[in-house]
Design a protein around this motif. Sequence first.
Motif, PDB file in Angstrom:
ATOM      1  N   PHE A  16       8.532  -2.789 -28.044  1.00 49.22           N
ATOM      2  CA  PHE A  16       8.914  -3.871 -27.127  1.00 49.22           C
ATOM      3  C   PHE A  16       8.565  -5.200 -27.800  1.00 49.22           C
ATOM      4  O   PHE A  16       7.420  -5.410 -28.202  1.00 49.22           O
ATOM      5  N   GLU A  17       9.566  -6.059 -27.899  1.00 50.31           N
ATOM      6  CA  GLU A  17       9.366  -7.385 -28.503  1.00 50.31           C
ATOM      7  C   GLU A  17       9.104  -8.390 -27.383  1.00 50.31           C
ATOM      8  O   GLU A  17       9.843  -8.433 -26.411  1.00 50.31           O
ATOM      9  N   HIS A  18       8.056  -9.189 -27.531  1.00 48.50           N
ATOM     10  CA  HIS A  18       7.639 -10.067 -26.429  1.00 48.50           C
ATOM     11  C   HIS A  18       7.706 -11.544 -26.775  1.00 48.50           C
ATOM     12  O   HIS A  18       7.209 -11.954 -27.831  1.00 48.50           O
ATOM     13  N   GLU A  19       8.214 -12.309 -25.837  1.00 46.19           N
ATOM     14  CA  GLU A  19       8.122 -13.769 -25.901  1.00 46.19           C
ATOM     15  C   GLU A  19       7.163 -14.230 -24.809  1.00 46.19           C
ATOM     16  O   GLU A  19       7.075 -13.584 -23.760  1.00 46.19           O
ATOM     17  N   PHE A  20       6.460 -15.322 -25.069  1.00 49.37           N
ATOM     18  CA  PHE A  20       5.551 -15.844 -24.037  1.00 49.37           C
ATOM     19  C   PHE A  20       5.368 -17.342 -24.227  1.00 49.37           C
ATOM     20  O   PHE A  20       5.687 -17.888 -25.288  1.00 49.37           O
ATOM     21  N   ARG A  32       6.465 -19.259 -33.603  1.00 49.43           N
ATOM     22  CA  ARG A  32       6.785 -20.302 -32.618  1.00 49.43           C
ATOM     23  C   ARG A  32       8.255 -20.086 -32.266  1.00 49.43           C
ATOM     24  O   ARG A  32       9.121 -20.179 -33.131  1.00 49.43           O
ATOM     25  N   GLU A  33       8.529 -19.748 -30.996  1.00 52.64           N
ATOM     26  CA  GLU A  33       9.919 -19.453 -30.593  1.00 52.64           C
ATOM     27  C   GLU A  33      10.655 -20.737 -30.225  1.00 52.64           C
ATOM     28  O   GLU A  33      10.119 -21.830 -30.357  1.00 52.64           O
ATOM     29  N   TYR A  34      11.833 -20.556 -29.692  1.00 55.97           N
ATOM     30  CA  TYR A  34      12.729 -21.682 -29.454  1.00 55.97           C
ATOM     31  C   TYR A  34      12.301 -22.598 -28.305  1.00 55.97           C
ATOM     32  O   TYR A  34      12.341 -23.819 -28.411  1.00 55.97           O
ATOM     33  N   PHE A  56       6.257 -18.737 -27.774  1.00 54.16           N
ATOM     34  CA  PHE A  56       5.932 -17.965 -28.968  1.00 54.16           C
ATOM     35  C   PHE A  56       6.505 -16.561 -28.818  1.00 54.16           C
ATOM     36  O   PHE A  56       6.930 -16.157 -27.732  1.00 54.16           O
ATOM     37  N   GLU A  57       6.518 -15.845 -29.910  1.00 54.23           N
ATOM     38  CA  GLU A  57       6.989 -14.454 -29.859  1.00 54.23           C
ATOM     39  C   GLU A  57       6.060 -13.617 -30.717  1.00 54.23           C
ATOM     40  O   GLU A  57       5.616 -14.059 -31.782  1.00 54.23           O
ATOM     41  N   VAL A  58       5.774 -12.420 -30.237  1.00 53.29           N
ATOM     42  CA  VAL A  58       4.957 -11.504 -31.041  1.00 53.29           C
ATOM     43  C   VAL A  58       5.630 -10.137 -31.020  1.00 53.29           C
ATOM     44  O   VAL A  58       6.076  -9.662 -29.973  1.00 53.29           O
TER      45      VAL A  58
HETATM   46 MG    MG Z   1      12.934 -14.112 -29.529  1.00 55.66          MG
END
Ligand code: MG
Length: 439
Positions: free
Chosen positions: A127-131, A175-177, A182-184
């Motif tokens: 599972f790819e997570h953004e937060f 560092r996401e958009y 952020f994304e981990v």
């Molecule tokens: Mg993403």
Amino acid sequence: MSQSSDLAIFLTNDLAGISRGRAFPAADLKDRMRAGVGWVPANLALTPFGVIGANPFGPLGDLRLQPDADATGFEMTGLNGAPDLKAFMCDIVETDGVPWGGCPRNFAKKALGDLMNEFGLHLKGSFEHEFFLLGDNDIGDAAFTLQDFRSQQDFLGSVIAALTRAGVDPEMILREYGPKQFEVTMKPSRGLAVADRAVILREVTRDIARQFKQRACFAPIIDPTSVGSGVHVHFSLEATDGKPVTHDAGQPGGISVQVASFIAGILKHMPALCALTAPSVISYLRLTPHRWSAGYNSYGYRNREAGVRICPVDDTPGHDISRQVHLEFRASDATASPYMVLGALVRAGLEGLRTKMKAPPLVEGDPADLSAEQLGKLNVRRLPDSLPAALAELDADKVVSSWLPAPLQQGYRALKTAEMERVAKLDPLGQCALYAGYY
Ligand code: MG
Ligand code: GLU
């Protein structure tokens, strides 16, 4: 070692995707592995906001949270790396140890068992997570920047270190958009560990943020006018001997006939699946076209508007891509239980496998740009645009609703009714603010 290192905790991750449990002296761990800790059925109707919705269980009944016999758990640690809480993701069982029908983890376990028993297949994935990193910080608005990364590098590095210590194989952090986003990501694992690790990743990331006096917020969206945070489920299938079965260069998109059937099952049931994978009121502020989330039950090759996307691989000539080729389900977020998401995807895939569904057509471009007639020809439709609409899809799809044992149905309904009532009078921004405080 701090005094709190003498504690262990047994956890369940509930229908709202929130981890709850009970702690005890670590010295009792051996006994507790057999005896578990107490739990009650009505907890299944807990809203994210901590209140139990009106439910059929009431004050009656007793259950236990119990780890698998061979479970090793994961360590929560201080910033110095010292372990200070041993945690276990548990099953919810009856007092006699029989799995309870209301256990989300068991829902996933049984679906994975059927995939193995009926087709000899394992699911491999992550599972790819953004937060959003909230709090007193100086993160700018500029996406992907080195400077924003540098401003939070202590925190980001600590997250990676803590995930490694917790037994989750971190892959990347960025560092996401979106503003403060952020994304981990983590490397793939197999079977139930895929969902266990999703829970662990969220909790460890939150825990490290807390130690930095920040909040790692996994809510699907915090500003209705901006981008959301997705939980993208990456998956492929493997035979028992570990042989990958997803790739076939001769088939559309390079996906084998068998795995295309699995995907077709997911796409067919996707409008109803949303009730489980994007289950909160604000999930539907995120799940709209042109946000790179998923507005349609479409299938796309390297297309970020697709409900299910075929992901890129390193296809430098000479590189073996058979172990890399995989899919990504994009219509899910962190208000869902990873166990319900994993179980529902496998159950839907199984429907496709059993009836040997035909490969779905690959949709090029943004499905929102297609006419109703074009969408109809492709068998693609808009996903529900609100939680009530998703619940209606769940009711209407007798196949999907039949997967849920009675306690899961009852708990889920009770919780969703109470959750919708709680947020009904808030405008979208107010709803986002409320959820942000709990995720
Ligand atoms: Mg993403
Ligand atoms: N933030 C987007 C979402 O809500 C995903 C962006 C991406 O492709 O990483 O799912």
